[in-house]
Design an enzyme around this catalytic site. Structure first.
Site, PDB file in Angstrom:
ATOM      1  N   TRP A 121     -23.380  54.521  52.057  1.00  0.00           N
ATOM      2  CA  TRP A 121     -24.628  55.284  52.136  1.00  0.00           C
ATOM      3  C   TRP A 121     -25.832  54.462  52.545  1.00  0.00           C
ATOM      4  O   TRP A 121     -26.894  55.014  52.770  1.00  0.00           O
ATOM      5  CB  TRP A 121     -24.920  55.980  50.804  1.00  0.00           C
ATOM      6  CG  TRP A 121     -24.603  55.172  49.570  1.00  0.00           C
ATOM      7  CD1 TRP A 121     -23.456  55.272  48.832  1.00  0.00           C
ATOM      8  CD2 TRP A 121     -25.392  54.159  48.941  1.00  0.00           C
ATOM      9  NE1 TRP A 121     -23.486  54.384  47.778  1.00  0.00           N
ATOM     10  CE2 TRP A 121     -24.671  53.687  47.818  1.00  0.00           C
ATOM     11  CE3 TRP A 121     -26.642  53.591  49.212  1.00  0.00           C
ATOM     12  CZ2 TRP A 121     -25.141  52.688  46.974  1.00  0.00           C
ATOM     13  CZ3 TRP A 121     -27.118  52.596  48.377  1.00  0.00           C
ATOM     14  CH2 TRP A 121     -26.377  52.158  47.271  1.00  0.00           C
ATOM     15  N   ASN A 122     -25.706  53.148  52.636  1.00  0.00           N
ATOM     16  CA  ASN A 122     -26.946  52.380  52.835  1.00  0.00           C
ATOM     17  C   ASN A 122     -27.455  52.365  54.279  1.00  0.00           C
ATOM     18  O   ASN A 122     -28.661  52.398  54.486  1.00  0.00           O
ATOM     19  CB  ASN A 122     -26.853  50.979  52.231  1.00  0.00           C
ATOM     20  CG  ASN A 122     -25.622  50.232  52.647  1.00  0.00           C
ATOM     21  OD1 ASN A 122     -24.686  50.805  53.191  1.00  0.00           O
ATOM     22  ND2 ASN A 122     -25.612  48.939  52.411  1.00  0.00           N
ATOM     23  N   GLU A 179     -15.347  45.500  54.910  1.00  0.00           N
ATOM     24  CA  GLU A 179     -16.618  44.776  54.749  1.00  0.00           C
ATOM     25  C   GLU A 179     -17.146  45.199  53.388  1.00  0.00           C
ATOM     26  O   GLU A 179     -17.500  46.357  53.184  1.00  0.00           O
ATOM     27  CB  GLU A 179     -17.561  45.147  55.889  1.00  0.00           C
ATOM     28  CG  GLU A 179     -18.683  44.155  56.045  1.00  0.00           C
ATOM     29  CD  GLU A 179     -19.901  44.554  55.239  1.00  0.00           C
ATOM     30  OE1 GLU A 179     -20.042  44.034  54.103  1.00  0.00           O
ATOM     31  OE2 GLU A 179     -20.672  45.374  55.726  1.00  0.00           O
ATOM     32  N   LEU A 180     -17.136  44.243  52.457  1.00  0.00           N
ATOM     33  CA  LEU A 180     -17.421  44.596  51.063  1.00  0.00           C
ATOM     34  C   LEU A 180     -18.730  43.964  50.604  1.00  0.00           C
ATOM     35  O   LEU A 180     -19.592  43.676  51.409  1.00  0.00           O
ATOM     36  CB  LEU A 180     -16.238  44.177  50.195  1.00  0.00           C
ATOM     37  CG  LEU A 180     -14.885  44.699  50.727  1.00  0.00           C
ATOM     38  CD1 LEU A 180     -13.736  44.161  49.911  1.00  0.00           C
ATOM     39  CD2 LEU A 180     -14.852  46.222  50.757  1.00  0.00           C
ATOM     40  N   LYS A 236     -15.472  59.184  58.235  1.00  0.00           N
ATOM     41  CA  LYS A 236     -15.838  59.833  56.968  1.00  0.00           C
ATOM     42  C   LYS A 236     -17.019  59.087  56.348  1.00  0.00           C
ATOM     43  O   LYS A 236     -16.882  57.986  55.845  1.00  0.00           O
ATOM     44  CB  LYS A 236     -14.665  59.835  55.974  1.00  0.00           C
ATOM     45  CG  LYS A 236     -14.889  60.903  54.926  1.00  0.00           C
ATOM     46  CD  LYS A 236     -14.547  60.564  53.508  1.00  0.00           C
ATOM     47  CE  LYS A 236     -15.345  59.589  52.742  1.00  0.00           C
ATOM     48  NZ  LYS A 236     -16.602  60.077  52.144  1.00  0.00           N
ATOM     49  N   CYS A 280     -25.561  44.790  51.549  1.00  0.00           N
ATOM     50  CA  CYS A 280     -24.453  43.902  51.193  1.00  0.00           C
ATOM     51  C   CYS A 280     -24.851  42.438  51.352  1.00  0.00           C
ATOM     52  O   CYS A 280     -24.303  41.566  50.702  1.00  0.00           O
ATOM     53  CB  CYS A 280     -23.235  44.229  52.049  1.00  0.00           C
ATOM     54  SG  CYS A 280     -23.610  44.292  53.800  1.00  0.00           S
ATOM     55  N   GLU A 313     -22.327  41.992  41.795  1.00  0.00           N
ATOM     56  CA  GLU A 313     -23.245  42.642  42.735  1.00  0.00           C
ATOM     57  C   GLU A 313     -23.998  43.776  42.034  1.00  0.00           C
ATOM     58  O   GLU A 313     -23.378  44.675  41.483  1.00  0.00           O
ATOM     59  CB  GLU A 313     -22.475  43.211  43.931  1.00  0.00           C
ATOM     60  CG  GLU A 313     -23.398  43.779  44.984  1.00  0.00           C
ATOM     61  CD  GLU A 313     -22.663  44.252  46.235  1.00  0.00           C
ATOM     62  OE1 GLU A 313     -22.989  43.789  47.328  1.00  0.00           O
ATOM     63  OE2 GLU A 313     -21.760  45.093  46.106  1.00  0.00           O
ATOM     64  N   GLY A 317     -17.890  49.274  52.126  1.00  0.00           N
ATOM     65  CA  GLY A 317     -18.217  49.876  50.831  1.00  0.00           C
ATOM     66  C   GLY A 317     -18.099  48.858  49.728  1.00  0.00           C
ATOM     67  O   GLY A 317     -18.165  47.645  49.960  1.00  0.00           O
ATOM     68  N   GLY A 318     -17.902  49.363  48.530  1.00  0.00           N
ATOM     69  CA  GLY A 318     -17.855  48.499  47.355  1.00  0.00           C
ATOM     70  C   GLY A 318     -16.513  47.794  47.205  1.00  0.00           C
ATOM     71  O   GLY A 318     -15.487  48.263  47.716  1.00  0.00           O
TER      72      GLY A 318
HETATM   73  O1  TXE Z   1     -19.196  52.750  47.072  1.00  0.00           O
HETATM   74  P1  TXE Z   1     -17.743  53.169  47.537  1.00  0.00           P
HETATM   75  P2  TXE Z   1     -20.218  53.431  46.073  1.00  0.00           P
HETATM   76  C1  TXE Z   1     -21.253  48.459  46.606  1.00  0.00           C
HETATM   77  C2  TXE Z   1     -22.454  48.383  45.697  1.00  0.00           C
HETATM   78  C3  TXE Z   1     -22.407  49.680  44.972  1.00  0.00           C
HETATM   79  C4  TXE Z   1     -20.933  49.884  44.833  1.00  0.00           C
HETATM   80  C5  TXE Z   1     -20.480  51.300  44.613  1.00  0.00           C
HETATM   81  O2  TXE Z   1     -22.302  47.325  44.794  1.00  0.00           O
HETATM   82  O3  TXE Z   1     -23.029  49.622  43.735  1.00  0.00           O
HETATM   83  O4  TXE Z   1     -20.390  49.405  46.031  1.00  0.00           O
HETATM   84  O5  TXE Z   1     -21.035  52.149  45.609  1.00  0.00           O
HETATM   85  C6  TXE Z   1     -15.494  56.158  50.176  1.00  0.00           C
HETATM   86  N1  TXE Z   1     -10.429  56.203  49.316  1.00  0.00           N
HETATM   87  N2  TXE Z   1     -21.576  48.879  47.959  1.00  0.00           N
HETATM   88  O6  TXE Z   1     -19.545  54.031  44.902  1.00  0.00           O
HETATM   89  O7  TXE Z   1     -17.025  53.971  46.507  1.00  0.00           O
HETATM   90  C7  TXE Z   1     -16.796  56.829  49.813  1.00  0.00           C
HETATM   91  O8  TXE Z   1     -16.687  58.235  49.924  1.00  0.00           O
HETATM   92  C8  TXE Z   1     -11.103  56.170  50.483  1.00  0.00           C
HETATM   93  C9  TXE Z   1     -21.568  47.846  48.953  1.00  0.00           C
HETATM   94  O9  TXE Z   1     -21.073  54.330  46.854  1.00  0.00           O
HETATM   95  O10 TXE Z   1     -17.098  51.935  47.984  1.00  0.00           O
HETATM   96  C10 TXE Z   1     -17.738  56.188  50.810  1.00  0.00           C
HETATM   97  O11 TXE Z   1     -17.599  56.850  52.068  1.00  0.00           O
HETATM   98  N3  TXE Z   1     -12.446  56.165  50.536  1.00  0.00           N
HETATM   99  C11 TXE Z   1     -21.554  48.404  50.333  1.00  0.00           C
HETATM  100  C12 TXE Z   1     -17.206  54.760  50.918  1.00  0.00           C
HETATM  101  O12 TXE Z   1     -15.875  54.817  50.418  1.00  0.00           O
HETATM  102  C13 TXE Z   1     -13.132  56.189  49.396  1.00  0.00           C
HETATM  103  C14 TXE Z   1     -22.339  49.626  50.574  1.00  0.00           C
HETATM  104  C15 TXE Z   1     -17.982  53.728  50.120  1.00  0.00           C
HETATM  105  O13 TXE Z   1     -18.049  54.137  48.766  1.00  0.00           O
HETATM  106  C16 TXE Z   1     -12.463  56.205  48.142  1.00  0.00           C
HETATM  107  C17 TXE Z   1     -22.236  50.574  49.495  1.00  0.00           C
HETATM  108  C18 TXE Z   1     -11.059  56.213  48.143  1.00  0.00           C
HETATM  109  N4  TXE Z   1     -10.358  56.219  47.013  1.00  0.00           N
HETATM  110  C19 TXE Z   1     -21.891  50.167  48.233  1.00  0.00           C
HETATM  111  N5  TXE Z   1     -13.413  56.205  47.169  1.00  0.00           N
HETATM  112  C20 TXE Z   1     -21.722  47.401  51.426  1.00  0.00           C
HETATM  113  N6  TXE Z   1     -20.706  46.555  51.642  1.00  0.00           N
HETATM  114  O14 TXE Z   1     -22.729  47.398  52.129  1.00  0.00           O
HETATM  115  C21 TXE Z   1     -14.624  56.179  47.787  1.00  0.00           C
HETATM  116  N7  TXE Z   1     -14.453  56.181  49.123  1.00  0.00           N
END
Ligand code: TXE
Length: 495
Positions: free
Chosen positions: A154-155, A253-254, A178, A287, A388, A231-232
């Site tokens: 989402w960022n 990319e985490l 997605k 990130c 983080e 994502g996370g």
């Molecule tokens: O991330 P998620 P969230 C980190 C940051 C934050 C934490 C949680 O520390 O507090 O992650 O954020 C999809 N199978 N970052 O919960 O869950 C989800 O729908 C497949 C760092 O928002 O990782 C979204 O599209 N996909 C980061 C995407 O994964 C799945 C930026 C990211 O969500 C899934 C954001 C599954 N089982 C958060 N579950 C960065 N690297 O910049 C979720 N998703």
């Protein structure tokens, strides 16, 4: 709810609702109010989108196009994004609360990814090998992988989508994108642009819904050849494991816990700005946040005083206003996570030098704001230094000398980025070499480019985005052998 906008998904060139007809609400984090209804796709929709992408990969116009034609389409797309940049930026701000000043600039920069990878599309050359077998001709071809599932957070939804889609499409793949359930609207608007410039139906599909539902269904789908995820770390590990079960290609990319290291020979005014941009820009929701500020003991107190004085001038408020400097936190779970880390840090004995709680100011309205926070007296073993937070929360850690700075800097499971502030050339080169991070910035911070490889060491990720090599993440190499021998030798032994 009359001013609430309703969106549809893009599958196989059609605008569709989720198969069950369900929707979910998207909230504006500045007003705290619902502003859009997004289709809540599930397993069936994942299947429809993958089938559409597979069909487009195997039949129709896309596989018939030359690499030059694909490149041309990508460059046309870049032009159209440039035209629509302001409107797309506004949608992003409404959905994720980041500053219009930043998102406007970001969206104007996004076309560069399509120009760069569009240009690269027809420059991926195979080789003729001087093969060591008589009367054989051998060459290599670099071919697309097939269907790519791109999952974004989402960022920075559209910037991060470009990092994935530009090389994936330049390589000849088809894509199911997605976006995060918190910020889906901009990606759905984006889908219309691919259609407008003439990408054949099914080449780019955009589906929406919850990560654990449609996200998981996509990663488990046997028709997906490659997953590219930002994502996370916890979700990233789950996605990696799911991909591994079918030996899919996966790039991740985490997160990070990046050290921003300030030496006593730095230009102090610039280093203060660098520390600020490392943690308070984007409300710390990046990130690459420089969330651990390592300051050499000899200048520690003076530096922290200057930093706090500067940070106190940061203007909070409406992210749509050009002069706002710190906006709201994007999601309610993220807001709660940040607040919980403020308590963790206090319990661990970190000292609050600034902020330390919710921001309750008239200019913040009903938005989800956290005060820009500076903790001092942090030691690197504390959770606030290891985990983080993804918010405007800075941990200041003192160090004695280069050796200790390196030890502390590298002593985390992550390795996404690092900053170094020094005027010494020797120190700049030494630190750049020894810091275990995918990006190192010296006397600058938070610079990214379509040309510069980006990705993580250690648990910050797998694979690289941006730069010419990124296209290889979406291709596979084929060896082609041709014999022009008149006779086939003994068939019972290897050639
Ligand atoms: O991330 P998620 P969230 C980190 C940051 C934050 C934490 C949680 O520390 O507090 O992650 O954020 C999809 N199978 N970052 O919960 O869950 C989800 O729908 C497949 C760092 O928002 O990782 C979204 O599209 N996909 C980061 C995407 O994964 C799945 C930026 C990211 O969500 C899934 C954001 C599954 N089982 C958060 N579950 C960065 N690297 O910049 C979720 N998703």
């Amino acid at each position: 709810m009359s001013d609430v906008k309703t969106y549809k998904m893009m599958i196989g060139g059609e605008w569709v609702d989720a198969s069950g007809g369900d929707t979910f609400e998207s909230m504006n984090p500045f007003t705290g109010k619902t502003w859009a209804l997004i289709p809540k796709g599930g397993k069936e929709d994942a299947g429809r989108a993958v089938a559409a992408a597979r069909k487009a990969f195997e039949t129709g116009e896309w596989p018939k196009m030359t690499a030059t034609q694909r490149g041309h389409l990508l460059r046309k797309l870049g032009d159209l994004i440039a035209e629509k940049a302001d409107a797309l930026a506004q949608t992003e701000v409404r959905d994720n609360g980041k500053l219009i000043a930043e998102m406007g600039m970001q969206l104007k920069y996004v076309p560069q990814w399509y120009y760069y990878f569009g240009g690269l599309a027809d420059k991926i050359e195979g080789a003729v090998t001087p093969i060591d077998k008589a009367e054989h001709f051998h060459y290599t071809r670099h071919e697309p992988l097939g269907v790519v599932c791109a999952i974004t957070p989402w960022n920075s939804p559209l910037l991060l989508a470009a990092w994935k889609l530009a090389p994936a499409l330049a390589a000849g793949n088809t894509v199911v994108l997605k976006p995060s359930e918190f910020t889906s609207a901009s990606s759905l608007e984006y889908a219309a642009l691919f259609e407008e410039v003439g990408f054949p139906p099914g080449v780019v599909n955009v589906v929406t819904g919850y990560g654990h539902e449609i996200g998981a269904a996509l990663t488990e789908h046997p028709g997906v050849d490659k997953i590219t995820f930002t994502g996370g770390p916890e979700t990233g590990k789950r996605v990696y494991a799911t991909g591994a079960a079918q030996l899919k290609r996966v790039s991740l990319e985490l997160g990070g816990k990046s050290p921003n290291i300030v030496f006593d020979d730095c230009d102090m005014e610039n280093a203060v700005k660098g520390a600020i941009s490392g943690i308070f820009a984007a409300t710390g929701q990046t990130c690459i946040a420089g969330s651990r500020l390592l300051v050499q003991q000899s200048i520690h107190d003076e530096f922290v005083d200057k930093l706090v004085a500067f940070a106190k001038t940061a203007k909070m408020g409406d992210p749509m206003s050009m002069d706002t400097q710190v906006g709201p936190v994007t999601t309610v779970p993220q807001y709660e996570k940040i607040l919980s880390y403020l308590d963790i840090a206090k319990d661990e004995g970190a000292e609050v030098r600034m902020g330390g709680g919710k921001a309750v100011r008239p200019e913040c309205g009903d938005g989800y704001f956290v005060e820009p926070t500076v903790f001092t007296g942090v030691n690197n073993r504390m959770r606030i230094a290891q985990e983080e937070v993804f918010g405007p929360v800075l941990s200041v850690i003192p160090f004695k000398d280069e050796e200790e700075a390196l030890h502390i800097g590298n002593d985390v499971v992550y390795g996404l980025a690092a900053g170094v502030w020094t005027q010494s050339m020797r120190r700049a080169f030494t630190m750049s070499e020894k810091l275990r991070a995918g990006s190192v910035w010296v006397n600058t911070y938070r610079a990214v480019s379509y040309m510069a490889p980006f990705g993580g060491f250690k648990q910050s990720g797998v694979g690289r985005e941006n730069g010419q090599d990124a296209i290889r993440e979406y291709m596979q190499t084929k060896s082609v052998w041709m014999s022009y021998a008149t006779e086939t030798p003994n068939p019972f032994v290897m050639r």
